[in-house]
Design a protein around this motif. Structure first.
Motif, short mmCIF file in Angstrom:
data_model
loop_
_atom_site.label_atom_id
_atom_site.label_comp_id
_atom_site.label_asym_id
_atom_site.label_seq_id
_atom_site.Cartn_x
_atom_site.Cartn_y
_atom_site.Cartn_z
N ALA A 52 -21.19 3.21 6.91
CA ALA A 52 -21.42 2.43 5.69
C ALA A 52 -22.25 1.18 6.01
CB ALA A 52 -20.09 2.04 5.05
N LYS A 97 -17.81 2.20 -0.76
CA LYS A 97 -17.49 2.90 0.50
C LYS A 97 -16.42 2.14 1.27
CE LYS A 97 -22.06 4.93 1.15
NZ LYS A 97 -23.31 4.82 1.93
N GLN A 156 -16.48 5.70 9.76
CA GLN A 156 -16.96 5.61 8.38
C GLN A 156 -17.43 4.18 8.06
OE1 GLN A 156 -14.52 7.48 5.27
NE2 GLN A 156 -13.53 8.67 6.89
N LYS A 179 -13.04 2.47 -0.34
CA LYS A 179 -12.50 3.81 -0.06
C LYS A 179 -12.00 3.90 1.38
CE LYS A 179 -13.77 8.68 -0.22
NZ LYS A 179 -14.83 9.66 -0.46
N TYR A 213 -22.13 0.16 -1.06
CA TYR A 213 -21.46 -0.31 0.16
C TYR A 213 -20.03 -0.74 -0.15
CZ TYR A 213 -20.19 -3.29 4.09
OH TYR A 213 -19.52 -3.86 5.15
#
Length: 170
Positions: free
Chosen positions: A35, A160, A31, A163, A157
């Motif tokens: 990103a 993300k 991930q 997260k 960005y």
């Protein structure tokens, strides 16, 4: 008969937990890669919107970033499974993988899938920069010095990454 089955079940629990943790770590790192690639794509898109002459160099730059990050994706999974001494989970996700230029050069000599990714990234680093590389870098600097121009992709960005960082792998 029940005791051997119970012992076998108990012996497999740590392996199963370890596999789940490794899957979580891999997904989290992937991930981060996605990103990062999205961020670079946004920078190139915004730069090309301001100057159409940067289209070719922008694609060249993106190809290099993709090669770099795809090597990291593949290397992370390989080291996660085979040699975690190259991984530092006490750092933020973008710093988990520890690969030097010498490491990439050595991996590029391997005749396997990881070696192909490493060779591509290593060759990118050794190649002559695109003739308009400086112009593209200047466009990036201009974008970064005007936060309003990059607010949407930068916020996306950062959201993300926040997260991703919040994901706990056990």
């Amino acid at each position: 008969m029940k005791l051997p089955a119970l012992l076998l079940s108990l012996a497999l629990v740590p392996t199963t937990a370890m596999a789940a943790s490794d899957t979580c770590l891999s997904n989290k790192y992937h991930q981060y890669i996605d990103a990062s690639l999205s961020w670079y794509e946004s920078l190139v898109t915004l730069s090309v919107q301001k100057d159409k002459n940067l289209q070719e160099v922008g694609q060249w730059f993106l190809d290099g970033r993709k090669h770099h990050f795809e090597l990291n994706r593949q290397a992370f999974d390989w080291f996660l499974e085979n040699d975690q001494s190259r991984l530092d989970f006490s750092q933020s996700v973008e710093s988990w993988l520890k690969l030097s230029q010498q490491d990439v050069k050595a991996i590029a000599q391997q005749d396997d899938e990881l070696g192909k990714f490493a060779k591509q990234a290593f060759d990118d680093r050794q190649s002559t920069p695109h003739a308009k590389n400086y112009e593209l870098r200047s466009a990036f600097a201009d974008l970064l010095s005007h936060p309003g121009d990059i607010e949407k992709p930068l916020n996306a960005y950062n959201e993300k990454i926040t997260k991703i960082e919040s994901i706990e792998c056990k």
